[in-house]
Enzyme design. Structure first.
Site, PDB file in Angstrom:
ATOM      1  N   LYS A 189       0.890  -1.174   0.000  1.00  0.00           N
ATOM      2  CA  LYS A 189       0.000   0.000   0.000  1.00  0.00           C
ATOM      3  C   LYS A 189       0.917   1.209   0.000  1.00  0.00           C
ATOM      4  CE  LYS A 189      -2.148   3.005   1.828  1.00  0.00           C
ATOM      5  NZ  LYS A 189      -1.867   4.400   1.396  1.00  0.00           N
TER       6      LYS A 189
ATOM      7  N   GLU B  19       8.055  15.883  16.096  1.00  0.00           N
ATOM      8  CA  GLU B  19       8.621  15.731  14.757  1.00  0.00           C
ATOM      9  C   GLU B  19       7.911  16.692  13.803  1.00  0.00           C
ATOM     10  OE1 GLU B  19       7.579  12.313  12.224  1.00  0.00           O
ATOM     11  OE2 GLU B  19       9.716  11.954  11.947  1.00  0.00           O
TER      12      GLU B  19
ATOM     13  N   CYS C 270      13.355  10.546   7.766  1.00  0.00           N
ATOM     14  CA  CYS C 270      13.086  10.162   9.156  1.00  0.00           C
ATOM     15  C   CYS C 270      14.346  10.249  10.009  1.00  0.00           C
ATOM     16  CB  CYS C 270      12.528   8.755   9.200  1.00  0.00           C
ATOM     17  SG  CYS C 270      13.660   7.549   8.491  1.00  0.00           S
TER      18      CYS C 270
ATOM     19  N   GLU D  14       9.026   0.979  11.279  1.00  0.00           N
ATOM     20  CA  GLU D  14      10.040   2.047  11.204  1.00  0.00           C
ATOM     21  C   GLU D  14       9.263   3.355  11.263  1.00  0.00           C
ATOM     22  OE1 GLU D  14      12.471   1.118   7.756  1.00  0.00           O
ATOM     23  OE2 GLU D  14      13.124  -0.755   8.667  1.00  0.00           O
TER      24      GLU D  14
HETATM   25  P1  NAD Z   1       1.915   8.196   7.566  1.00  0.00           P
HETATM   26  O1  NAD Z   1       2.002   7.422   8.812  1.00  0.00           O
HETATM   27  O2  NAD Z   1       0.974   9.340   7.510  1.00  0.00           O
HETATM   28  O3  NAD Z   1       1.515   7.271   6.339  1.00  0.00           O
HETATM   29  C1  NAD Z   1       2.268   6.133   6.002  1.00  0.00           C
HETATM   30  C2  NAD Z   1       1.377   5.133   5.302  1.00  0.00           C
HETATM   31  O4  NAD Z   1       0.392   4.650   6.207  1.00  0.00           O
HETATM   32  C3  NAD Z   1       0.610   5.713   4.111  1.00  0.00           C
HETATM   33  O5  NAD Z   1       0.613   4.747   3.080  1.00  0.00           O
HETATM   34  C4  NAD Z   1      -0.785   5.905   4.664  1.00  0.00           C
HETATM   35  O6  NAD Z   1      -1.798   5.879   3.702  1.00  0.00           O
HETATM   36  C5  NAD Z   1      -0.898   4.717   5.617  1.00  0.00           C
HETATM   37  N1  NAD Z   1      -1.873   4.864   6.689  1.00  0.00           N
HETATM   38  C6  NAD Z   1      -2.237   5.997   7.338  1.00  0.00           C
HETATM   39  N2  NAD Z   1      -3.135   5.704   8.303  1.00  0.00           N
HETATM   40  C7  NAD Z   1      -3.336   4.359   8.283  1.00  0.00           C
HETATM   41  C8  NAD Z   1      -4.151   3.452   9.024  1.00  0.00           C
HETATM   42  N3  NAD Z   1      -4.929   3.875  10.015  1.00  0.00           N
HETATM   43  N4  NAD Z   1      -4.087   2.144   8.712  1.00  0.00           N
HETATM   44  C9  NAD Z   1      -3.294   1.692   7.714  1.00  0.00           C
HETATM   45  N5  NAD Z   1      -2.518   2.506   6.969  1.00  0.00           N
HETATM   46  C10 NAD Z   1      -2.528   3.816   7.254  1.00  0.00           C
HETATM   47  O7  NAD Z   1       3.404   8.658   7.240  1.00  0.00           O
HETATM   48  P2  NAD Z   1       3.890   9.604   6.069  1.00  0.00           P
HETATM   49  O8  NAD Z   1       3.385  10.988   6.353  1.00  0.00           O
HETATM   50  O9  NAD Z   1       3.566   8.965   4.774  1.00  0.00           O
HETATM   51  O10 NAD Z   1       5.489   9.557   6.251  1.00  0.00           O
HETATM   52  C11 NAD Z   1       6.196  10.403   7.089  1.00  0.00           C
HETATM   53  C12 NAD Z   1       6.451   9.714   8.414  1.00  0.00           C
HETATM   54  O11 NAD Z   1       7.142   8.509   8.193  1.00  0.00           O
HETATM   55  C13 NAD Z   1       7.342  10.524   9.350  1.00  0.00           C
HETATM   56  O12 NAD Z   1       6.843  10.410  10.654  1.00  0.00           O
HETATM   57  C14 NAD Z   1       8.685   9.816   9.247  1.00  0.00           C
HETATM   58  O13 NAD Z   1       9.529   9.976  10.356  1.00  0.00           O
HETATM   59  C15 NAD Z   1       8.252   8.398   9.077  1.00  0.00           C
HETATM   60  N6  NAD Z   1       9.318   7.602   8.446  1.00  0.00           N
HETATM   61  C16 NAD Z   1      10.037   6.744   9.214  1.00  0.00           C
HETATM   62  C17 NAD Z   1      11.084   5.999   8.659  1.00  0.00           C
HETATM   63  C18 NAD Z   1      11.949   5.073   9.471  1.00  0.00           C
HETATM   64  O14 NAD Z   1      12.739   4.344   8.873  1.00  0.00           O
HETATM   65  N7  NAD Z   1      11.860   5.052  10.773  1.00  0.00           N
HETATM   66  C19 NAD Z   1      11.358   6.135   7.305  1.00  0.00           C
HETATM   67  C20 NAD Z   1      10.602   7.035   6.558  1.00  0.00           C
HETATM   68  C21 NAD Z   1       9.571   7.748   7.143  1.00  0.00           C
HETATM   69  O1  6OD Z   2      18.259   3.455   4.062  1.00  0.00           O
HETATM   70  C1  6OD Z   2      17.304   2.767   4.441  1.00  0.00           C
HETATM   71  O2  6OD Z   2      17.276   1.529   4.310  1.00  0.00           O
HETATM   72  C2  6OD Z   2      16.159   3.421   5.085  1.00  0.00           C
HETATM   73  N1  6OD Z   2      15.194   2.598   5.545  1.00  0.00           N
HETATM   74  C3  6OD Z   2      16.117   4.775   5.167  1.00  0.00           C
HETATM   75  C4  6OD Z   2      15.080   5.494   5.802  1.00  0.00           C
HETATM   76  C5  6OD Z   2      14.970   6.825   5.594  1.00  0.00           C
HETATM   77  C6  6OD Z   2      13.925   7.557   6.205  1.00  0.00           C
HETATM   78  O3  6OD Z   2      13.407   8.548   5.745  1.00  0.00           O
END
Ligand code: NAD
Ligand code: 6OD
Length: 484
Positions: A176, A388, A286, A252
């Site tokens: 998704k 954040e 992130c 993550e």
């Molecule tokens: P988000 O949580 O808003 O959405 C992520 C995904 O989850 C989307 O596909 C969304 O449609 C889906 N989603 C939302 N609500 C849902 C629910 N109730 N049930 C199932 N699916 C649902 O995140 P975003 O805004 O797309 O991304 C930014 C966030 O992601 C930031 O907080 C960032 O720190 C985090 N992030 C973390 C990592 C990591 O490796 N730790 C990497 C990249 C991004």
């Molecule tokens: O490098 C990766 O494998 C990874 N998961 C990076 C995440 C970046 C977050 O925005």
């Protein structure tokens, strides 16, 4: 008008409900996305289950490895198409996506193809109570049908970071993608068909979270496990969904990462590294830095130098020569980031630079650009320092001692990443031991070795992926005991 279809059982599937996919660079409509409802999610899960029970479930590791390498090669063959799709969806600089996002999209298949070929399991020999012998050995079996829920900030990279190991371990997936970035996951469907990945192994359902494809997928009773990258709050909702049926999750999540710069650091390298960790991908990483702690003797010099770097960043669309920073992903996210810019002022921050929106020419005036922003002078209790923001901004505060820096870095509900800048290896390794994070960079940032564990502590995640650690989530380890 371009159409982004679901990809179910090897076929592109339209639905009657569509939504617009808009380009963050200038807000033009790239195309229409076909939103999956419960019926399409059911069909995708059914196709994945059938794949597990069919040819894919019986395929040798050698053949799987061959197919995964072919997927990587085909991404590279179609590099320019993947790049164009990612640039349109995200607006990030061409140099960034061409050096990181797309190459990693291919590398994520290659690395796990290599790992699965070479991953051992344990075995033990024991003496039984009757004086005989027994041998136990471990067998890794696939987890099964895996839901892969993805964010928008590095769409292909983060999606393949999950799909690569999932397929290497013999699972079938339903992806998704984020509603903001549907393109590369859809394009990958064509690649899967081209190289001969069996039908139903890779599926894509488009849509939103609540009451849409995300929720239908994560609540689906025939999904065996959920791997998710996104906001911590969304992780909580998905974890509640996964509790039904006691399904495993790999998360993550968000971060509020600290960079700690000691007075003995190589100043120019620290400035270059922190410039990247704060502003790269318009702060939408992130692992990015939103809190910077600088030892007092170099504090003023550091603030001045980072301000100069921020002000030198050229803001614009992907293909603008010399562009250093693109737009935020959406109007909604721009509103969120700007609300923090306003809050910082209201809380009495010293705005070192930025704090608003840049003036953009022509069609780019419709894009979601914000200024790179630096603040000083806020108390550690401020929401600017605790929450954040996910934008190109940071707060810089001074510290005196190592102990103080550790306490400041750890004073957060998150625990994803940190970067430490010092030339004293003893200080660096003590800091690495003391800061509660999954990832600690010393004199570097976002330097990746895909064999290493990746993930977050505290509110930043559950589990580790990367190298053999991915096998912990994507396989079930079965013990077999033979009485000789
Ligand atoms: P988000 O949580 O808003 O959405 C992520 C995904 O989850 C989307 O596909 C969304 O449609 C889906 N989603 C939302 N609500 C849902 C629910 N109730 N049930 C199932 N699916 C649902 O995140 P975003 O805004 O797309 O991304 C930014 C966030 O992601 C930031 O907080 C960032 O720190 C985090 N992030 C973390 C990592 C990591 O490796 N730790 C990497 C990249 C991004
Ligand atoms: O490098 C990766 O494998 C990874 N998961 C990076 C995440 C970046 C977050 O925005």
């Amino acid at each position: 008008m371009k159409q982004f279809h679901n990809f179910i059982n090897g076929e592109f599937v339209a639905t009657s409900k569509t939504f617009e996919n808009r380009a963050p660079a200038d807000n033009h409509v790239i195309g229409l996305v076909h939103e999956a409802g419960q019926a399409e999610v059911d069909a995708a899960v059914k196709a994945a289950r059938a794949a597990m029970n069919g040819e894919w479930g019986k395929m040798s590791v050698v053949k799987r490895v061959e197919l995964l390498n072919a997927v990587a090669d085909e991404i590279n063959n179609r590099f320019d198409e993947f790049l164009a799709a990612e640039l349109a969806d995200t607006g990030k600089p061409h140099s960034l996506a061409s050096h990181i996002d797309i190459p990693r999209g291919a590398a994520n298949f290659k690395i796990f193809a290599d790992i699965i070929k070479n991953a051992p399991t344990e075995s033990f020999q024991m003496t039984t109570p009757d004086g005989g012998t027994a041998i136990s050995y471990g067998v890794r079996v696939p987890l099964g049908v895996v839901a892969v829920v993805c964010p928008w900030n590095l769409p292909l990279l983060l999606m393949t970071w999950k799909v690569g190991p999932a397929l290497a371990c013999g699972n079938a997936v339903i992806v998704k993608p984020s509603e903001e970035t549907p393109a590369t996951a859809t394009l990958l469907g064509e690649v899967m068909n081209k190289v001969g990945i069996p039908k139903g192994v890779y599926n894509v359902v488009h849509g939103f979270g609540p009451n849409s494809a995300g929720e239908f997928l994560t609540k689906h009773p025939d999904v065996d496990g959920i791997t998710f990258t996104g906001e911590t709050r969304t992780g909580e909702a998905i974890m509640a969904a996964a509790a039904k049926g006691v399904r495993p999750v790999s998360f993550e999540l968000g971060g509020k990462n600290a960079a700690v710069v000691f007075a003995d650091a190589d100043f120019d390298k620290a400035i270059a590294g922190v410039t990247r960790s704060v502003f790269e991908n318009c702060g939408q990483v992130c692992l990015g830095t939103e809190r910077v702690y600088v030892q007092r003797p170099i504090f003023d010099k550091f603030v001045k130098a980072l301000k100069e770097k921020a002000e030198a960043l050229k803001i614009g669309p992907s293909d603008m020569p010399g562009v250093g920073m693109g737009p935020l992903i959406s109007a909604e996210h721009k509103e969120k980031v700007l609300s923090y810019y306003q809050k910082a002022k209201a809380e009495g921050a010293n705005v070192v630079t930025g704090g608003g929106t840049p003036t953009m020419e022509g069609k780019y005036a419709e894009g979601h650009y914000v200024q790179p922003t630096i603040w000083t002078g806020l108390p550690e209790t401020s929401p600017i320092i605790r929450e954040e923001i996910f934008g190109p901004c940071c707060h810089i505060a001074p510290f005196d001692t190592e102990e103080e820096a550790i306490a400041l870095a750890n004073d957060t509900p998150y625990g994803l990443a940190t970067s430490i800048w010092t030339t004293d290896i003893s200080v660096a390794t003590r800091m690495a031991n003391a800061i509660h994070v999954g990832l600690c960079w010393i004199n570097s940032w976002f330097l990746r070795d895909l064999r290493t564990p990746f993930g977050g502590s505290k509110g930043s995640g559950i589990g580790r992926e990367g190298g053999v650690h991915s096998l912990e989530f994507y396989t079930d380890l079965r013990n077999v005991m033979i009485k000789i």
